[in-house]
Write a protein that holds these residues in place. Structure first.
Motif, PDB file in Angstrom:
ATOM      1  N   PHE A  62       0.841  -1.187   0.000  1.00  0.00           N
ATOM      2  CA  PHE A  62       0.000   0.000   0.000  1.00  0.00           C
ATOM      3  C   PHE A  62       0.884   1.247   0.000  1.00  0.00           C
ATOM      4  O   PHE A  62       1.969   1.240   0.577  1.00  0.00           O
ATOM      5  CB  PHE A  62      -0.906   0.030   1.229  1.00  0.00           C
ATOM      6  CG  PHE A  62      -1.986  -1.014   1.227  1.00  0.00           C
ATOM      7  CD1 PHE A  62      -3.257  -0.738   0.747  1.00  0.00           C
ATOM      8  CD2 PHE A  62      -1.731  -2.295   1.708  1.00  0.00           C
ATOM      9  CE1 PHE A  62      -4.252  -1.699   0.746  1.00  0.00           C
ATOM     10  CE2 PHE A  62      -2.722  -3.267   1.707  1.00  0.00           C
ATOM     11  CZ  PHE A  62      -3.981  -2.968   1.219  1.00  0.00           C
ATOM     12  N   PHE A  63       0.416   2.277  -0.674  1.00  0.00           N
ATOM     13  CA  PHE A  63       1.029   3.582  -0.494  1.00  0.00           C
ATOM     14  C   PHE A  63      -0.076   4.572  -0.145  1.00  0.00           C
ATOM     15  O   PHE A  63      -1.264   4.286  -0.325  1.00  0.00           O
ATOM     16  CB  PHE A  63       1.832   4.003  -1.735  1.00  0.00           C
ATOM     17  CG  PHE A  63       1.042   4.680  -2.819  1.00  0.00           C
ATOM     18  CD1 PHE A  63       1.071   6.069  -2.969  1.00  0.00           C
ATOM     19  CD2 PHE A  63       0.269   3.938  -3.718  1.00  0.00           C
ATOM     20  CE1 PHE A  63       0.346   6.690  -3.975  1.00  0.00           C
ATOM     21  CE2 PHE A  63      -0.458   4.562  -4.731  1.00  0.00           C
ATOM     22  CZ  PHE A  63      -0.419   5.946  -4.850  1.00  0.00           C
ATOM     23  N   THR A  64       0.316   5.721   0.373  1.00  0.00           N
ATOM     24  CA  THR A  64      -0.655   6.683   0.887  1.00  0.00           C
ATOM     25  C   THR A  64      -0.835   7.832  -0.076  1.00  0.00           C
ATOM     26  O   THR A  64       0.131   8.449  -0.526  1.00  0.00           O
ATOM     27  CB  THR A  64      -0.207   7.228   2.254  1.00  0.00           C
ATOM     28  OG1 THR A  64      -0.038   6.136   3.153  1.00  0.00           O
ATOM     29  CG2 THR A  64      -1.243   8.189   2.813  1.00  0.00           C
ATOM     30  N   TYR A  65      -2.091   8.106  -0.383  1.00  0.00           N
ATOM     31  CA  TYR A  65      -2.476   9.271  -1.181  1.00  0.00           C
ATOM     32  C   TYR A  65      -3.463  10.072  -0.360  1.00  0.00           C
ATOM     33  O   TYR A  65      -4.575   9.601  -0.079  1.00  0.00           O
ATOM     34  CB  TYR A  65      -3.089   8.820  -2.507  1.00  0.00           C
ATOM     35  CG  TYR A  65      -3.815   9.919  -3.257  1.00  0.00           C
ATOM     36  CD1 TYR A  65      -3.115  10.864  -3.999  1.00  0.00           C
ATOM     37  CD2 TYR A  65      -5.204  10.044  -3.180  1.00  0.00           C
ATOM     38  CE1 TYR A  65      -3.770  11.891  -4.656  1.00  0.00           C
ATOM     39  CE2 TYR A  65      -5.877  11.066  -3.841  1.00  0.00           C
ATOM     40  CZ  TYR A  65      -5.158  11.988  -4.577  1.00  0.00           C
ATOM     41  OH  TYR A  65      -5.816  13.001  -5.222  1.00  0.00           O
ATOM     42  N   ASN A  69      -5.305   4.841   1.690  1.00  0.00           N
ATOM     43  CA  ASN A  69      -4.447   3.709   1.344  1.00  0.00           C
ATOM     44  C   ASN A  69      -4.795   3.169  -0.033  1.00  0.00           C
ATOM     45  O   ASN A  69      -5.960   2.833  -0.296  1.00  0.00           O
ATOM     46  CB  ASN A  69      -4.577   2.600   2.388  1.00  0.00           C
ATOM     47  CG  ASN A  69      -4.043   3.023   3.744  1.00  0.00           C
ATOM     48  OD1 ASN A  69      -2.965   3.618   3.829  1.00  0.00           O
ATOM     49  ND2 ASN A  69      -4.784   2.737   4.800  1.00  0.00           N
ATOM     50  N   ILE A  70      -3.800   3.087  -0.891  1.00  0.00           N
ATOM     51  CA  ILE A  70      -3.971   2.584  -2.253  1.00  0.00           C
ATOM     52  C   ILE A  70      -3.166   1.301  -2.396  1.00  0.00           C
ATOM     53  O   ILE A  70      -1.949   1.284  -2.163  1.00  0.00           O
ATOM     54  CB  ILE A  70      -3.502   3.617  -3.298  1.00  0.00           C
ATOM     55  CG1 ILE A  70      -4.211   4.960  -3.100  1.00  0.00           C
ATOM     56  CG2 ILE A  70      -3.706   3.072  -4.704  1.00  0.00           C
ATOM     57  CD1 ILE A  70      -5.707   4.912  -3.274  1.00  0.00           C
ATOM     58  N   PHE A  71      -3.854   0.226  -2.792  1.00  0.00           N
ATOM     59  CA  PHE A  71      -3.204  -1.071  -2.966  1.00  0.00           C
ATOM     60  C   PHE A  71      -2.539  -1.149  -4.338  1.00  0.00           C
ATOM     61  O   PHE A  71      -3.089  -0.663  -5.335  1.00  0.00           O
ATOM     62  CB  PHE A  71      -4.239  -2.191  -2.833  1.00  0.00           C
ATOM     63  CG  PHE A  71      -3.691  -3.557  -3.148  1.00  0.00           C
ATOM     64  CD1 PHE A  71      -2.980  -4.273  -2.194  1.00  0.00           C
ATOM     65  CD2 PHE A  71      -3.881  -4.136  -4.400  1.00  0.00           C
ATOM     66  CE1 PHE A  71      -2.463  -5.533  -2.482  1.00  0.00           C
ATOM     67  CE2 PHE A  71      -3.374  -5.389  -4.698  1.00  0.00           C
ATOM     68  CZ  PHE A  71      -2.659  -6.090  -3.734  1.00  0.00           C
ATOM     69  N   GLY A 142       1.117   9.439  -8.576  1.00  0.00           N
ATOM     70  CA  GLY A 142       1.650   9.348  -7.226  1.00  0.00           C
ATOM     71  C   GLY A 142       2.300   8.011  -6.952  1.00  0.00           C
ATOM     72  O   GLY A 142       3.344   7.934  -6.282  1.00  0.00           O
ATOM     73  N   LEU A 143       1.703   6.941  -7.467  1.00  0.00           N
ATOM     74  CA  LEU A 143       2.291   5.612  -7.304  1.00  0.00           C
ATOM     75  C   LEU A 143       3.655   5.535  -7.974  1.00  0.00           C
ATOM     76  O   LEU A 143       4.616   5.007  -7.391  1.00  0.00           O
ATOM     77  CB  LEU A 143       1.355   4.553  -7.883  1.00  0.00           C
ATOM     78  CG  LEU A 143       1.920   3.124  -7.964  1.00  0.00           C
ATOM     79  CD1 LEU A 143       2.301   2.604  -6.587  1.00  0.00           C
ATOM     80  CD2 LEU A 143       0.915   2.186  -8.640  1.00  0.00           C
ATOM     81  N   LEU A 144       3.767   6.071  -9.180  1.00  0.00           N
ATOM     82  CA  LEU A 144       5.045   6.008  -9.894  1.00  0.00           C
ATOM     83  C   LEU A 144       6.109   6.868  -9.213  1.00  0.00           C
ATOM     84  O   LEU A 144       7.290   6.501  -9.196  1.00  0.00           O
ATOM     85  CB  LEU A 144       4.848   6.423 -11.351  1.00  0.00           C
ATOM     86  CG  LEU A 144       3.998   5.443 -12.164  1.00  0.00           C
ATOM     87  CD1 LEU A 144       3.738   5.969 -13.565  1.00  0.00           C
ATOM     88  CD2 LEU A 144       4.665   4.076 -12.236  1.00  0.00           C
ATOM     89  N   ARG A 145       5.704   7.962  -8.614  1.00  0.00           N
ATOM     90  CA  ARG A 145       6.665   8.741  -7.822  1.00  0.00           C
ATOM     91  C   ARG A 145       7.080   7.964  -6.578  1.00  0.00           C
ATOM     92  O   ARG A 145       8.255   7.954  -6.204  1.00  0.00           O
ATOM     93  CB  ARG A 145       6.065  10.088  -7.406  1.00  0.00           C
ATOM     94  CG  ARG A 145       6.032  11.109  -8.517  1.00  0.00           C
ATOM     95  CD  ARG A 145       5.822  12.511  -7.944  1.00  0.00           C
ATOM     96  NE  ARG A 145       4.700  12.552  -7.017  1.00  0.00           N
ATOM     97  CZ  ARG A 145       3.435  12.687  -7.387  1.00  0.00           C
ATOM     98  NH1 ARG A 145       3.124  12.756  -8.681  1.00  0.00           N
ATOM     99  NH2 ARG A 145       2.466  12.734  -6.496  1.00  0.00           N
ATOM    100  N   HIS A 146       6.105   7.314  -5.964  1.00  0.00           N
ATOM    101  CA  HIS A 146       6.395   6.487  -4.784  1.00  0.00           C
ATOM    102  C   HIS A 146       7.416   5.398  -5.119  1.00  0.00           C
ATOM    103  O   HIS A 146       8.289   5.090  -4.295  1.00  0.00           O
ATOM    104  CB  HIS A 146       5.089   5.877  -4.271  1.00  0.00           C
ATOM    105  CG  HIS A 146       5.254   4.865  -3.184  1.00  0.00           C
ATOM    106  ND1 HIS A 146       5.542   5.212  -1.879  1.00  0.00           N
ATOM    107  CD2 HIS A 146       5.181   3.497  -3.208  1.00  0.00           C
ATOM    108  CE1 HIS A 146       5.629   4.114  -1.145  1.00  0.00           C
ATOM    109  NE2 HIS A 146       5.416   3.067  -1.925  1.00  0.00           N
TER     110      HIS A 146
END
Length: 366
Positions: A62-65, A69-71, A142-146
Motif C-alpha cells: 500500500f502507499f498513501t495518497y 491507502n492505495i493497494f 503518485g504511485l510512480l513517484r512512490h
C-alpha cells in the motif's frame, strides 16, 4: 310462524371485521419479523477472501495518497529488460483482473505494476467522496513517484474504466521531442488538472472500454445508479452476490463465463471496505466521459506514442461493428487486434492467451 332473525347480517359483518383484524395482525407480524431480517441482510459481512485472492493481496503493498491507502502490486520480471508496464483495471472490478496474464508479462517486462483505483479492490473506499478520472490519474502518477519511476518511460495497458484514466494520463504526458520554440503557455495548458507532474508514456494499449461516448452503451443498472438520486443508495444496500454476478455475467461471452469461484472473488473485492456503497459515486465517470470528450479523445488523436487496441467483438457495451468502425475512423494510426468472435467485454479474463499474445506482438513491433 317462524320469527325473522335480525342478528344474522350483524353476525356476518362481525365475522368480516374479525377476519380483517386478523389479516392486519398477520401483516403486522410479518412486518415485525421482516425488520430484523432486513437488518441482518443489510449487515451481512463481506465474503472471506479465497486463497487465491489472499495470495494476491499478500503479494502487494500500500502507499498513501492524501491519507488514503492505495493497494498495488509490483513484480520484478525479465532479466536484461528495462521495460515497465503499468496495468489499469476496469469497473467494477480490480487489479486482480490481470492475474491470468501476470506471469506472462513478467517474462517480458522488467517491472509489472498494477493498482486498485480509489474505491476499488483493496484500496480505501471513502464515502461520501467525489470520485473522478482526474483524481485516479493523479493517483497513478503518485504511485510512480512512490516507486521512483516518474522519470522512466512507461507502457500503459488499460481496460474499460482504466482506458479513460489512460486517456487523461496521455493528455498530461509531454509530447516526445517537444521543440524548444513551443510556448510555455501551451505546455502549461496541458496541466489544467495536473498539479503533480506527468509520466512519460512509451506506449498505450487500450482494451474494451467506453473510449468514445457515442459508441458506449452502459448497462441499465449503471445508468440507474449514476442518475438514480435517492434511489441509488437503496439499490446498493440491497445488492447481493446473485444480482452482481448476473449483471457482470451479461458482459462475458456465453462460452467464457467466470467460474462460481471467480465470481465470488470479484464480489469479495467489491464488498471489501463496503465498496458496493460507492458504486453510484464512481459511476459518475460515464458523465465525465461525455463532458470531457474533446480532452480525452483529443489526447488519442494527437498522440505520437505507439497506440494499440485489443478488442473482444462480442462486447454489448462497446458493440461490434459500430465501435470498431468508429475507432478506426477516428484513430487510423492505431493498430488493432480483434480476438475470437465469442470474446466479450473482459478479453484478458476470457482469452488470456490470445490477449497476452496480442499485447506482446504490439510491444515487440516498435
Amino acid at each position: 310462524m317462524r320469527p325473522t332473525s335480525t342478528l344474522r347480517p350483524q353476525t356476518f359483518a362481525g365475522s368480516a371485521t374479525l377476519g380483517m383484524c386478523r389479516m392486519k395482525e398477520w401483516w403486522v407480524q410479518v412486518g415485525l419479523l421482516g425488520v430484523p431480517l432486513l437488518a441482518v441482510y443489510l449487515h451481512i459481512p463481506p465474503p472471506q477472501l479465497s486463497p487465491a485472492l489472499r495470495s494476491w493481496k499478500s503479494s502487494g503493498s500500500f502507499f498513501t495518497y492524501k491519507d488514503l491507502n492505495i493497494f498495488y502490486r509490483d513484480s520484478s520480471g525479465a532479466v536484461g529488460s528495462s521495460d515497465i508496464v503499468v496495468l489499469l483495471h476496469g469497473f467494477p472490478t480490480s487489479s486482480y483482473d490481470w492475474s491470468k496474464i501476470w506471469e506472462g508479462l513478467t517474462q517480458r517486462f522488467h517491472r509489472v505494476i498494477a493498482l486498485d483505483f480509489l474505491g476499488f479492490g483493496f484500496s480505501d473506499k471513502p464515502r461520501p467522496h467525489g470520485y473522478s478520472i482526474f483524481e485516479q490519474a493523479t493517483i497513478v502518477e503518485g504511485l510512480l513517484r512512490h516507486l521512483r519511476l516518474q522519470h522512466q518511460r512507461i507502457n500503459l495497458l488499460s481496460h474499460d474504466y482504466g482506458d479513460t484514466v489512460a486517456q487523461e494520463l496521455l493528455h498530461r504526458s509531454p509530447p516526445p521531442l517537444l521543440p524548444f520554440v513551443v510556448s510555455i503557455k501551451m505546455i502549461l495548458s496541458r496541466y489544467e488538472h495536473n498539479k503533480t507532474g506527468s509520466i512519460l508514456i512509451n506506449s498505450l494499449c487500450l482494451s474494451n472500454g467506453g473510449i468514445f461516448p457515442e459508441t458506449h452503451y452502459p448497462r441499465f443498472i449503471q445508468k440507474l445508479l449514476k442518475d438514480g438520486g435517492l434511489l441509488s443508495p437503496i439499490i446498493l444496500r440491497l445488492m447481493n452476490f446473485f444480482f452482481f454476478s448476473g449483471e457482470l455475467g451479461a458482459v462475458f461471452g456465453p462460452y467464457t463465463q467466470p467460474s462460481q469461484a471467480e465470481y465470488w472473488d470479484m464480489w469479495a473485492a467489491v464488498r471489501n471496505n463496503d465498496g458496493n456503497l460507492v458504486m453510484d459515486s464512481i459511476l459518475q465517470y460515464i458523465n465525465q466521459r461525455k463532458k470531457h470528450r474533446e480532452r480525452w479523445v483529443g489526447a488519442l488523436m494527437s498522440t505520437s506514442v505507439p497506440l494499440h487496441l485489443i478488442y473482444g467483438p462480442l462486447d454489448p457495451v462497446n458493440p461490434h461493428p459500430e465501435f470498431l468502425q468508429f475507432y478506426k475512423k477516428v484513430l487510423p494510426m492505431s493498430t488493432v487486434s480483434v480476438l475470437d468472435d465469442h470474446i466479450s467485454h473482459y478479453p484478458q479474463l476470457e482469452d488470456p492467451t490470445g490477449f497476452l499474445n496480442a499485447y506482446l506482438n504490439f510491444i515487440n513491433s516498435f
